[in-house]
Design a protein around this motif. Structure first.
Motif, PDB file in Angstrom:
ATOM      1  N   SER A   1      29.110  36.684 -21.720  1.00 16.07           N
ATOM      2  CA  SER A   1      29.925  35.589 -22.262  1.00 16.07           C
ATOM      3  C   SER A   1      31.017  35.186 -21.272  1.00 16.07           C
ATOM      4  O   SER A   1      31.316  33.997 -21.112  1.00 16.07           O
ATOM      5  N   ARG A   2      31.594  36.191 -20.600  1.00 19.84           N
ATOM      6  CA  ARG A   2      32.634  35.874 -19.610  1.00 19.84           C
ATOM      7  C   ARG A   2      32.031  35.155 -18.405  1.00 19.84           C
ATOM      8  O   ARG A   2      32.595  34.164 -17.913  1.00 19.84           O
TER       9      ARG A   2
ATOM     10  N   GLU B   1      24.296  27.951 -25.974  1.00 23.97           N
ATOM     11  CA  GLU B   1      24.924  29.245 -25.685  1.00 23.97           C
ATOM     12  C   GLU B   1      23.888  30.273 -25.225  1.00 23.97           C
ATOM     13  O   GLU B   1      24.152  31.066 -24.311  1.00 23.97           O
TER      14      GLU B   1
ATOM     15  N   ARG C   1      31.343  31.703 -19.182  1.00 26.46           N
ATOM     16  CA  ARG C   1      32.570  30.969 -19.525  1.00 26.46           C
ATOM     17  C   ARG C   1      32.508  30.390 -20.938  1.00 26.46           C
ATOM     18  O   ARG C   1      32.894  29.233 -21.179  1.00 26.46           O
ATOM     19  N   LEU C   2      32.002  31.229 -21.844  1.00 28.66           N
ATOM     20  CA  LEU C   2      31.982  30.851 -23.255  1.00 28.66           C
ATOM     21  C   LEU C   2      33.291  31.307 -23.876  1.00 28.66           C
ATOM     22  O   LEU C   2      33.559  32.510 -23.982  1.00 28.66           O
ATOM     23  N   ASP C   3      34.117  30.377 -24.281  1.00 30.52           N
ATOM     24  CA  ASP C   3      35.470  30.689 -24.749  1.00 30.52           C
ATOM     25  C   ASP C   3      35.466  31.661 -25.929  1.00 30.52           C
ATOM     26  O   ASP C   3      36.231  32.617 -25.960  1.00 30.52           O
ATOM     27  N   GLU C   4      34.597  31.419 -26.896  1.00 30.70           N
ATOM     28  CA  GLU C   4      34.591  32.242 -28.101  1.00 30.70           C
ATOM     29  C   GLU C   4      33.826  33.543 -27.892  1.00 30.70           C
ATOM     30  O   GLU C   4      34.043  34.511 -28.588  1.00 30.70           O
TER      31      GLU C   4
END
Length: 304
Positions: A233-234, A101, A237-240
């Motif tokens: 994060s968007r 991440e 493409r980190l879902d959480e």
């Protein structure tokens, strides 16, 4: 507690009803109750609130039923006050950001400043407010810090509590020095080059300043890091999504995985007690497996 859970508290005459949707969560309810208890306890001290009110708020117990090892030092009997009214809060520990991440966040950065921020939290374990409160005089990224009048050798940074215009605030009163590695030093060098292109930033003593939106050169407020990590994060493409504090957990966990002991981690994080650092440790699954494998096969043991 029922009223706090269901009453909107917006000045309307709405009545709390069983089965209605809660408007406050357990954490908020407990915060309000704690404030009310402190207010009434202070009132009993002043004599404006009857003393019997405390017995309605707290359950008083002593330590006679505790084993000797759990009792405090001294010969006197100690009493403990436990709040009678408390909403049950779900256990929702903050997770550590994984190495994957962190790399994804770095790839999503569009500027040297943003890369430096990600590494500052992930490689130095700073709190969000500590990061935006850094001044240029706190950065000692040189081989020999003695030339700066500092007794600490090697590249490091200092976390200092100050009154800052941007709302940044170091949690601990104690100034601490945090060693840094070459990755953070390199990222800082790249950021300094980028920062020099912004005329408005040159006179600011704050390390992290606005470079791409007005007011240019102004120190970044703590909330700006939340917005930054939401964007990163968007893009990644980190879902959480990854919260800035998750990188602090990652720093502590990675230090533990590399062999650091609890008192070392506590000092790096700026905790007064090593016990405060335990919630930041999320052992890598492979380290847990290695711990089990080190036990070895069962073998008969001689009675002593």
């Amino acid at each position: 507690m029922f009223w706090l859970r269901h009453s909107p508290g917006d000045g309307t005459a709405a009545v709390a009803r069983a089965g209605s949707e809660p408007v406050r969560g357990p954490r908020r309810i407990n915060t309000v109750l704690a404030g009310v208890r402190e207010f009434l306890a202070h009132g009993t001290t002043l004599g404006t609130v009857p003393a019997f009110v405390l017995s309605q708020l707290y359950e008083i117990a002593d330590e006679r039923d505790l084993p000797p090892q759990a009792r405090g030092e001294g010969h006197g009997l100690r009493y403990v006050a436990k709040a009678r009214h408390r909403a049950s809060e779900p256990d929702e520990p903050v997770g550590r950001a994984s190495d994957e991440e962190v790399l994804a966040l770095l790839r999503a950065c569009h500027s040297a400043r943003d890369r430096f921020i990600v590494l500052l939290l992930a490689r130095a374990g700073l709190r969000r407010s500590e990061a935006v409160g850094l001044r240029r005089e706190d950065i000692h990224f040189v081989l020999d810090a003695g030339v700066l009048g500092c007794r600490i050798s090697g590249s490091h940074l200092h976390v200092v509590r100050r009154d800052n215009d941007n709302g940044a605030w170091a949690k601990s009163k104690r100034t601490r020095a945090v060693p840094v590695d070459f990755l953070l030093v390199q990222a800082y060098d790249q950021y300094v080059t980028e920062r020099a292109t912004c005329q408005e930033a040159r006179d600011s003593d704050f390390v992290l300043v606005n470079l791409f939106r007005p007011p240019l050169g102004a120190p970044m407020p703590p909330r700006a890091l939340n917005d930054l990590f939401d964007r990163l994060s968007r893009r990644a493409r980190l879902d959480e999504g990854v919260h800035p504090h998750a990188l602090r957990h990652a720093f502590a966990s990675n230090a533990a995985d590399a062999g650091a002991v609890l008192d070392e981690i506590a000092d790096l994080l700026g905790h007064a007690s090593p016990s405060s650092s335990q919630v930041y440790l999320h052992p890598d699954p492979q380290r847990l497996r290695s711990a089990v494998e080190r036990v070895g096969a069962l073998a008969p043991r001689r009675n002593r």
